[in-house]
Write a protein that holds these residues in place. Structure first.
Motif, PDB file in Angstrom:
ATOM      1  N   SER A 124       0.688  -1.099  -0.030  1.00  0.00           N
ATOM      2  CA  SER A 124      -0.019  -0.040  -0.220  1.00  0.00           C
ATOM      3  C   SER A 124       0.835   1.373  -0.123  1.00  0.00           C
ATOM      4  O   SER A 124       0.543   2.231  -0.764  1.00  0.00           O
ATOM      5  N   ALA A 125       1.776   1.223   0.919  1.00  0.00           N
ATOM      6  CA  ALA A 125       2.847   2.462   0.856  1.00  0.00           C
ATOM      7  C   ALA A 125       3.579   2.666  -0.468  1.00  0.00           C
ATOM      8  O   ALA A 125       3.611   3.838  -0.800  1.00  0.00           O
ATOM      9  N   ALA A 126       3.851   1.483  -1.193  1.00  0.00           N
ATOM     10  CA  ALA A 126       4.585   1.702  -2.295  1.00  0.00           C
ATOM     11  C   ALA A 126       3.799   2.203  -3.383  1.00  0.00           C
ATOM     12  O   ALA A 126       4.150   3.068  -4.388  1.00  0.00           O
ATOM     13  N   LEU A 127       2.445   1.538  -3.377  1.00  0.00           N
ATOM     14  CA  LEU A 127       1.423   2.143  -4.464  1.00  0.00           C
ATOM     15  C   LEU A 127       1.175   3.619  -4.126  1.00  0.00           C
ATOM     16  O   LEU A 127       1.102   4.606  -5.103  1.00  0.00           O
ATOM     17  N   ALA A 128       1.024   4.246  -2.736  1.00  0.00           N
ATOM     18  CA  ALA A 128       0.879   5.321  -2.638  1.00  0.00           C
ATOM     19  C   ALA A 128       2.143   6.370  -3.209  1.00  0.00           C
ATOM     20  O   ALA A 128       1.793   7.545  -3.385  1.00  0.00           O
ATOM     21  N   GLN A 134       0.581   6.808 -12.671  1.00  0.00           N
ATOM     22  CA  GLN A 134       1.126   5.392 -12.545  1.00  0.00           C
ATOM     23  C   GLN A 134       0.034   4.765 -11.789  1.00  0.00           C
ATOM     24  O   GLN A 134      -0.331   3.738 -11.896  1.00  0.00           O
ATOM     25  N   ARG A 135      -0.145   5.367 -10.356  1.00  0.00           N
ATOM     26  CA  ARG A 135      -0.850   4.788  -9.603  1.00  0.00           C
ATOM     27  C   ARG A 135      -2.282   4.459  -9.973  1.00  0.00           C
ATOM     28  O   ARG A 135      -2.899   3.474  -9.823  1.00  0.00           O
ATOM     29  N   GLU A 136      -3.060   5.570 -10.820  1.00  0.00           N
ATOM     30  CA  GLU A 136      -4.345   5.364 -11.249  1.00  0.00           C
ATOM     31  C   GLU A 136      -4.254   4.104 -12.286  1.00  0.00           C
ATOM     32  O   GLU A 136      -5.122   3.414 -12.343  1.00  0.00           O
ATOM     33  N   ALA A 137      -3.213   4.007 -13.231  1.00  0.00           N
ATOM     34  CA  ALA A 137      -2.991   3.015 -14.388  1.00  0.00           C
ATOM     35  C   ALA A 137      -3.151   1.642 -13.471  1.00  0.00           C
ATOM     36  O   ALA A 137      -3.736   0.661 -14.093  1.00  0.00           O
ATOM     37  N   VAL A 138      -2.191   1.565 -12.427  1.00  0.00           N
ATOM     38  CA  VAL A 138      -1.936   0.078 -11.639  1.00  0.00           C
ATOM     39  C   VAL A 138      -3.332  -0.029 -11.222  1.00  0.00           C
ATOM     40  O   VAL A 138      -3.828  -1.252 -10.920  1.00  0.00           O
ATOM     41  N   GLU A 150     -10.446  -0.288 -21.648  1.00  0.00           N
ATOM     42  CA  GLU A 150     -11.312   0.477 -20.954  1.00  0.00           C
ATOM     43  C   GLU A 150     -10.802   1.494 -19.998  1.00  0.00           C
ATOM     44  O   GLU A 150     -10.950   2.455 -19.663  1.00  0.00           O
ATOM     45  N   ALA A 151      -9.479   0.972 -19.328  1.00  0.00           N
ATOM     46  CA  ALA A 151      -8.681   1.862 -18.482  1.00  0.00           C
ATOM     47  C   ALA A 151      -8.140   3.138 -19.106  1.00  0.00           C
ATOM     48  O   ALA A 151      -8.187   4.100 -18.848  1.00  0.00           O
ATOM     49  N   LEU A 165       2.593   3.601 -18.886  1.00  0.00           N
ATOM     50  CA  LEU A 165       2.398   4.146 -17.222  1.00  0.00           C
ATOM     51  C   LEU A 165       2.330   2.920 -16.457  1.00  0.00           C
ATOM     52  O   LEU A 165       3.253   2.621 -15.311  1.00  0.00           O
ATOM     53  N   LEU A 166       1.735   1.634 -16.713  1.00  0.00           N
ATOM     54  CA  LEU A 166       1.767   0.357 -16.378  1.00  0.00           C
ATOM     55  C   LEU A 166       3.158   0.094 -16.021  1.00  0.00           C
ATOM     56  O   LEU A 166       3.614  -0.466 -15.015  1.00  0.00           O
ATOM     57  N   SER A 167       3.965  -0.033 -17.186  1.00  0.00           N
ATOM     58  CA  SER A 167       5.347  -0.562 -17.162  1.00  0.00           C
ATOM     59  C   SER A 167       6.259   0.350 -16.052  1.00  0.00           C
ATOM     60  O   SER A 167       6.951  -0.214 -15.151  1.00  0.00           O
ATOM     61  N   ARG A 168       5.972   1.617 -16.307  1.00  0.00           N
ATOM     62  CA  ARG A 168       6.772   2.236 -15.179  1.00  0.00           C
ATOM     63  C   ARG A 168       6.384   2.153 -13.632  1.00  0.00           C
ATOM     64  O   ARG A 168       7.198   1.937 -12.781  1.00  0.00           O
TER      65      ARG A 168
END
Length: 182
Positions: A124-128, A134-138, A150-151, A165-168
């Motif tokens: 969660s911390a890494a995602l934040a 990038q967070r939105e895409a993931v 769709e995303a 964005l997903l790759s990064r």
């Protein structure tokens, strides 16, 4: 052009006619996903609940005028939730403080030996810590189970830009959580 197979079309029409059971059904079906999305974007449960409540308030207000079109109702709900999350994230950045906030030790408490809980907190911390887009895409692709098309549409970008964005984002998450792989 109306999308074929929008599972929410009839439900939204019923909500537009004031059917309380339809409102309850929509909330029961969509609330967990809206809460998850907002929680992952904001990393704050209370704010996530506020966002989810506002999403359903807007859905209720817009239902009578909803015209099935190029997007599914579920996609529209996600867009509303994301916009509300970004509004809150912007307000956080705009809030200037006289003194920096007291730093809280986010490491695991000595009495918490549950590796799974610690791993969840670290993820969660890494995602934040990821940049917003990038967070939105993931979150949309990996947590909300939306397809790339769709995303990308929801984010207003091309599929190629989404994949970048997903790759990064994945690369940053792998680096932040590298010690967990051992």
């Amino acid at each position: 052009m109306t999308l074929k197979g929008d599972p929410d079309e009839a439900l939204v029409a019923r909500i537009g006619r004031g059917d309380q059971a339809a409102v309850q059904s929509l909330v029961a079906r969509k609330l967990p996903r809206m809460l998850q999305l907002a929680q992952r974007m904001l990393n704050d449960a209370a704010e996530a609940e506020d966002v989810a409540q506002e999403v359903f308030l807007r859905a209720w207000k817009q239902a009578a005028g909803w015209t099935p079109g190029a997007a599914k109702f579920d996609t529209w709900l996600h867009r509303v939730a994301l916009n509300l999350c970004y509004d809150r994230l912007r307000r956080r950045r705009e809030h200037l403080m006289a003194e920096p906030p007291e730093q809280v030790d986010t490491g695991p408490a000595p009495d918490r030996g549950l590796l799974a809980a610690d791993t969840g907190l670290r993820v969660s911390a890494a995602l934040a810590a990821l940049p917003d887009r990038q967070r939105e895409a993931v979150v949309l692709c990996h947590y909300q189970d939306l397809g790339n098309i769709e995303a990308a549409s929801l984010m207003g970008i091309s599929v190629e830009a989404l994949e970048s964005l997903l790759s990064r984002g994945r690369r940053a998450l792998r680096a932040a959580l590298a010690d967990l792989r051992e």
